[in-house]
Design an enzyme around this catalytic site. Structure first.
Site, PDB file in Angstrom:
ATOM      1  N   GLU A 416       0.808  -1.228   0.000  1.00  0.00           N
ATOM      2  CA  GLU A 416       0.000   0.000   0.000  1.00  0.00           C
ATOM      3  C   GLU A 416       0.838   1.274   0.000  1.00  0.00           C
ATOM      4  OE1 GLU A 416      -2.866  -0.721  -0.645  1.00  0.00           O
ATOM      5  OE2 GLU A 416      -2.938  -2.770   0.053  1.00  0.00           O
ATOM      6  N   GLY A 417       1.877   1.283  -0.821  1.00  0.00           N
ATOM      7  CA  GLY A 417       2.815   2.402  -0.828  1.00  0.00           C
ATOM      8  C   GLY A 417       3.933   2.096   0.138  1.00  0.00           C
TER       9      GLY A 417
END
Length: 537
Positions: A416-417
């Protein structure tokens, strides 16, 4: 005094974040007793139903053969237990069959599930994010048609962003959506690293897919969001399939798929060319959920290490009494609790904003999300590694279970990043949007509640202004120290929350808070020194 994860979560929700007070503003107020009962039942379910099969699931793994993906043999029945228990809809909107409870409680349940078997819990975790995205950006008709099945757990959700040539830079995605008429589109493209992209636990899957329309402008402004089901409305198989599963360092039982969209029928979600903004509704939810992964990995590693250290004798006494082993165990306890409280503080801010529209709570949530995601997952990996160390040579042997926790934990700083991206988000966006006002307000609140932390709080405040000045003058320089800044913020905020816990219950948390302040908080000073040294050049 040693507490359990369930005790700490209940304490955090009821005594520190005041979830009963937050819910009093809504239609379904919760008492401290209500919260304690939900937490206790979630803990019991995850220990009784999910945990016993986690090692077998890791050994068996997800399998792909002849175009079919299968999960470990006990997963379909386990998933039915999860579904029948109503856990998937805990915080989902009541209008579509959910229980409408606060996200804070969902994150508590998720911690227990992830600690019991991360690979299994990733499926429900992603479905919750997909539900949130559709609830915010789907049309009234889409929500009525898709959400009840997802909330009930009958269908799962998956998000499809990454492509072979496009990782974090989503502006380069190539998947295209061709209009078919009647509001339908045909998706063509390949997505990779799709967690729970295909499986044998439910009859259908809702894919949220980023793709480009024919008239899309270049870059990230030309991305739209689409929903495609594995099975069409008429019961026929949609034109999408799994092209293979990844062979990973950890989370072996989680099917991480290459997904091929070969004219798959889909529908637009939200406005054309506004897909990235819509997907971020899911991404922000998932970032906090991944922060919970870090907490869960720490909690599971600690539980295994404590059990081993309490029975392993060396030198005439159990190793838990050896000073250096005691140091490692206490570090594991302190960092895991600090991470847990950071997540609960962020989740409570989100619940307060959703129930009251409080702009201060919204700013607090935005500020804490990248810190929670990155700091908690870094601590999860470190704590899992310490867990192996406590076991000594046995920790390097798979049968002890500690190695699995470390393998499973390593993906969380990437999900997620990456944590570097979270740090850049913190410095460039979250500090930059208000020139550090939300951070200054948080530090002022921390000082009022924990005056003994005056020096580290003041130093973090000073470094905050230096980083903001650097961001204005040379963004590359500021971003080169962004991770160090996020780390410093996490260590200081962890000290603040542990100090609050100690003030509320000195017997349970006083010694742990003292240990953290003396042994772990100096790491924030080291990070501040690093930043000052770089920015002085």
């Amino acid at each position: 005094m040693t507490t359990t994860a369930a005790t700490d979560i209940t304490f955090g929700l009821t005594r520190l974040t005041d979830l009963p007070g937050i819910t009093a503003a809504g239609a379904a107020p919760l008492s401290a007793e209500d919260i304690a009962q939900i937490v206790a039942e979630a803990d019991r379910f995850c220990r009784a139903a999910i945990l016993p099969g986690s090692r077998a699931a890791d050994r068996e793994g997800a399998q792909y053969a002849n175009g079919v993906v299968t999960t470990p043999k006990h997963y379909p029945a386990l998933y039915r237990q999860w579904m029948e228990g109503g856990w998937q809809g805990l915080s989902a909107p009541a209008a579509h069959g959910g229980q409408g409870l606060p996200n804070s409680l969902w994150f508590a349940v998720l911690e227990f599930a992830l600690a019991a078997d991360t690979a299994f819990a990733l499926g429900p975790m992603l479905t919750a994010g997909a539900i949130e995205c559709l609830d915010h950006h789907g049309s009234t008709e889409q929500k009525a048609r898709l959400l009840p099945k997802m909330i009930a757990g009958e269908w799962t959700g998956a998000m499809c962003l990454t492509e072979p040539q496009s990782g974090s830079d989503l502006g380069t995605i190539r998947t295209r959506a061709e209009p078919l008429g009647d509001g339908r589109y045909a998706l063509h493209g390949q997505k990779i690293f799709i967690s729970w992209g295909d499986h044998d636990c439910t009859e259908d899957i809702v894919y949220l897919v980023l793709a480009r329309l024919p008239d899309a402008p270049a870059g990230s402004r030309g991305i739209s969001l689409f929903a495609a089901r594995k099975v069409r409305e008429d019961g026929s198989r949609n034109a999408l399939r799994c092209g293979g599963i990844e062979h990973k360092m950890g989370i072996h039982a989680s099917p991480t798929c290459v997904m091929l969209f070969e004219g798959a029928e889909a529908e637009l979600v939200g406005e054309p060319h506004r897909g990235l903004a819509a997907m971020f509704a899911m991404m922000n939810n998932e970032r906090l959920a991944v922060a919970v992964q870090g907490v869960a990995h720490g909690a599971r590693a600690l539980e295994l290490a404590e059990a081993y250290a309490a029975q392993r004798e060396q030198g005439g006494r159990v190793i838990a009494r050896h000073p250096d082993v005691a140091r490692m165990l206490t570090e594991m306890r302190a960092t895991t609790l600090a991470a847990r409280l950071i997540v609960l503080e962020a989740a409570a801010a989100g619940d307060r904003f959703r129930l009251t529209g409080d702009a201060v709570a919204e700013a607090r949530l935005a500020l804490l999300t990248p810190i929670a995601k990155a700091w908690c997952t870094e601590r999860g990996v470190e704590t899992a590694s310490l867990g192996v160390q406590v076991h000594g040579g046995m920790g390097f042997i798979e049968e002890a279970g500690a190695a699995q926790v470390l393998r499973d934990a390593r993906i969380a700083p990437i999900y997620e990043g990456t944590n570097g991206i979270q740090a850049i988000d913190l410095v460039a966006r979250k500090l930059g949007r208000d020139q550090g006002a939300a951070m200054r307000a948080l530090l002022a609140e921390s000082l009022a509640q924990a005056p003994e932390l005056r020096i580290p709080l003041a130093r973090l405040g000073a470094v905050t202004m230096q980083v903001l000045e650097a961001q204005a003058e040379n963004p590359d320089t500021a971003q080169s120290v962004a991770f160090a800044y996020l780390e410093a913020a996490g260590w200081v905020l962890g000290a603040w929350l542990l100090a609050r816990a100690a003030a509320a219950d000195p017997k349970a948390y006083g010694a742990l808070s003292d240990f953290y302040r003396k042994r772990l908080l100096p790491r924030a000073a080291a990070r501040c020194s690093e930043i000052e040294s770089v920015l002085a050049d």
